[in-house]
Design an enzyme around this catalytic site. Structure first.
Site, mmCIF file in Angstrom:
data_model
loop_
_atom_site.group_PDB
_atom_site.id
_atom_site.type_symbol
_atom_site.label_atom_id
_atom_site.label_comp_id
_atom_site.label_asym_id
_atom_site.label_seq_id
_atom_site.Cartn_x
_atom_site.Cartn_y
_atom_site.Cartn_z
ATOM 1 N N HIS A 139 0.837 -1.208 0.000
ATOM 2 C CA HIS A 139 0.000 0.000 0.000
ATOM 3 C C HIS A 139 0.870 1.255 0.000
ATOM 4 O O HIS A 139 0.603 2.201 -0.757
ATOM 5 C CB HIS A 139 -0.911 -0.025 1.228
ATOM 6 C CG HIS A 139 -1.630 1.252 1.495
ATOM 7 N ND1 HIS A 139 -2.929 1.481 1.086
ATOM 8 C CD2 HIS A 139 -1.230 2.388 2.137
ATOM 9 C CE1 HIS A 139 -3.294 2.700 1.463
ATOM 10 N NE2 HIS A 139 -2.290 3.275 2.103
ATOM 11 N N GLU A 140 1.895 1.275 0.837
ATOM 12 C CA GLU A 140 2.770 2.445 0.898
ATOM 13 C C GLU A 140 3.565 2.616 -0.399
ATOM 14 O O GLU A 140 3.786 3.741 -0.861
ATOM 15 C CB GLU A 140 3.711 2.336 2.090
ATOM 16 C CG GLU A 140 3.013 2.262 3.443
ATOM 17 C CD GLU A 140 2.043 3.411 3.678
ATOM 18 O OE1 GLU A 140 2.240 4.500 3.103
ATOM 19 O OE2 GLU A 140 1.072 3.223 4.429
ATOM 20 N N GLU B 227 -6.238 7.388 -0.665
ATOM 21 C CA GLU B 227 -6.179 6.153 0.111
ATOM 22 C C GLU B 227 -6.885 5.012 -0.621
ATOM 23 O O GLU B 227 -6.387 3.887 -0.666
ATOM 24 C CB GLU B 227 -6.806 6.356 1.497
ATOM 25 C CG GLU B 227 -5.968 7.176 2.451
ATOM 26 C CD GLU B 227 -4.587 6.581 2.687
ATOM 27 O OE1 GLU B 227 -4.464 5.348 2.774
ATOM 28 O OE2 GLU B 227 -3.627 7.361 2.773
ATOM 29 N N HIS C 265 1.430 4.386 -2.875
ATOM 30 C CA HIS C 265 1.457 5.840 -2.695
ATOM 31 C C HIS C 265 2.664 6.449 -3.402
ATOM 32 O O HIS C 265 2.571 7.507 -4.027
ATOM 33 C CB HIS C 265 1.523 6.189 -1.205
ATOM 34 C CG HIS C 265 0.203 6.223 -0.525
ATOM 35 N ND1 HIS C 265 -0.875 6.951 -0.997
ATOM 36 C CD2 HIS C 265 -0.229 5.626 0.626
ATOM 37 C CE1 HIS C 265 -1.906 6.813 -0.187
ATOM 38 N NE2 HIS C 265 -1.543 6.009 0.801
#
Length: 307
Positions: free
Chosen positions: A130-131, A198, A134
């Site tokens: 997930h990071e 997100e 980003h």
């Protein structure tokens, strides 16, 4: 659609900033405000990773750490088509993580000791993916710019009473109202951008690790932990709350205008809907995390079985 929403919200933030500058000093005020904001953004964009990591006392992890966090991050970065980011450890019991950096070549991923203790290896892989999403989506740069714009708008609004132009155009009551409304509107836009990014990072992160349910399970555990365990550094620096995977300041339960993150239940439901839509051929990690292998932040350790 996610990028379109972000672009529209960024345009709204820019328009709000320029409008405030015009009310304060006419056309000249708008130009001066834009120049100041540009200078602030350049400085913040270039130094954002160092500033945020310092705020949270993050300590670097080296290749070969016995927890295998660096090696896992490097593997997932290759899946994402990214250069290997720097990896940091934050010594706090709250489970959480964030990414920072102005671009993929100058990016960093930070995880907390509480996260490592709380999650399985599969769940941790989902969080790191997930990071990395980003970073690949350039969200770290977007959020830095919006945070700087929001700060600049608040600064200009506080100056409103000292500028005769704003009092002539709006009157005293209108000027006071602007001082309250402008920062409030900027905060709403900043939160909306964060929530939009997100959802996009959840989707891309599930694709990077190949298993949406890994991230869904991790979000459930992180939300539960973050609601019970304080994060002292985040409380001292609330402007960084939007960077974490779950709000470290005890997130709002619903997708309200005032929440920096979407409701966790909504994110988990979206990830579950992705099952069967992504390539799940990547093998699961063979060994769970060992709680005894977690060193104190800042201490270097020898390679372990994950390396």
């Amino acid at each position: 659609m996610s990028y379109f929403k972000t672009a529209m919200l960024m345009a709204a933030m820019t328009a709000l900033f320029m409008g405030l500058g015009y009310l304060l000093g006419g056309v000249g005020g708008a130009v001066i405000a834009l120049i100041i904001a540009a200078a602030m953004n350049v400085y913040t964009w270039w130094n954002s990773d160092k500033m945020v990591l310092r705020m949270h006392n993050a300590q670097p992890l080296e290749p070969g750490d016995r927890m295998g966090i660096y090696a896992m991050t490097a593997d997932l970065a290759r899946n994402a088509g990214l250069p290997e980011p720097k990896v940091y450890l934050i010594d706090t019991p709250q489970p959480n993580a964030f990414a920072t950096g102005r671009n993929p070549s100058n990016a960093a991923v930070a995880v907390t000791t509480g996260l490592i203790r709380s999650l399985s290896r599969e769940e941790l892989a989902g969080v790191i993916a997930h990071e990395l999403a980003h970073i690949r989506n350039h969200d770290t740069a977007i959020m830095t710019v919006t945070a700087t714009f929001a700060g600049a708008i608040s600064m200009l609004a506080n100056f409103a009473l000292f500028f005769g132009g704003s009092r002539e155009r709006l009157g005293l009551f209108g000027t006071i109202l602007m001082m309250i409304a402008a920062p409030f509107a900027a905060a709403l836009v900043q939160m909306a951008i964060s929530r939009t990014r997100e959802y996009a990072a959840d989707k891309a992160g599930a694709e990077i690790c190949g298993h949406p349910l890994w991230l869904a399970s991790a979000l459930e555990k992180i939300a539960s932990g973050a609601s019970r365990i304080d994060n002292a550094a985040a409380e001292r620096n609330p402007a960084t709350a939007h960077m974490f995977i779950i709000n470290p300041l005890h997130a709002h339960k619903h997708d309200s205008l005032f929440a920096t993150h979407p409701a966790t239940e909504n994110r988990i439901a979206a990830l579950r809907d992705m099952v069967g839509q992504v390539d799940q051929s990547r093998p699961a990690p063979s060994k769970p995390l060992s709680k005894t292998s977690i060193p104190k932040a800042g201490k270097r350790s020898r390679p372990g079985p994950w390396s």
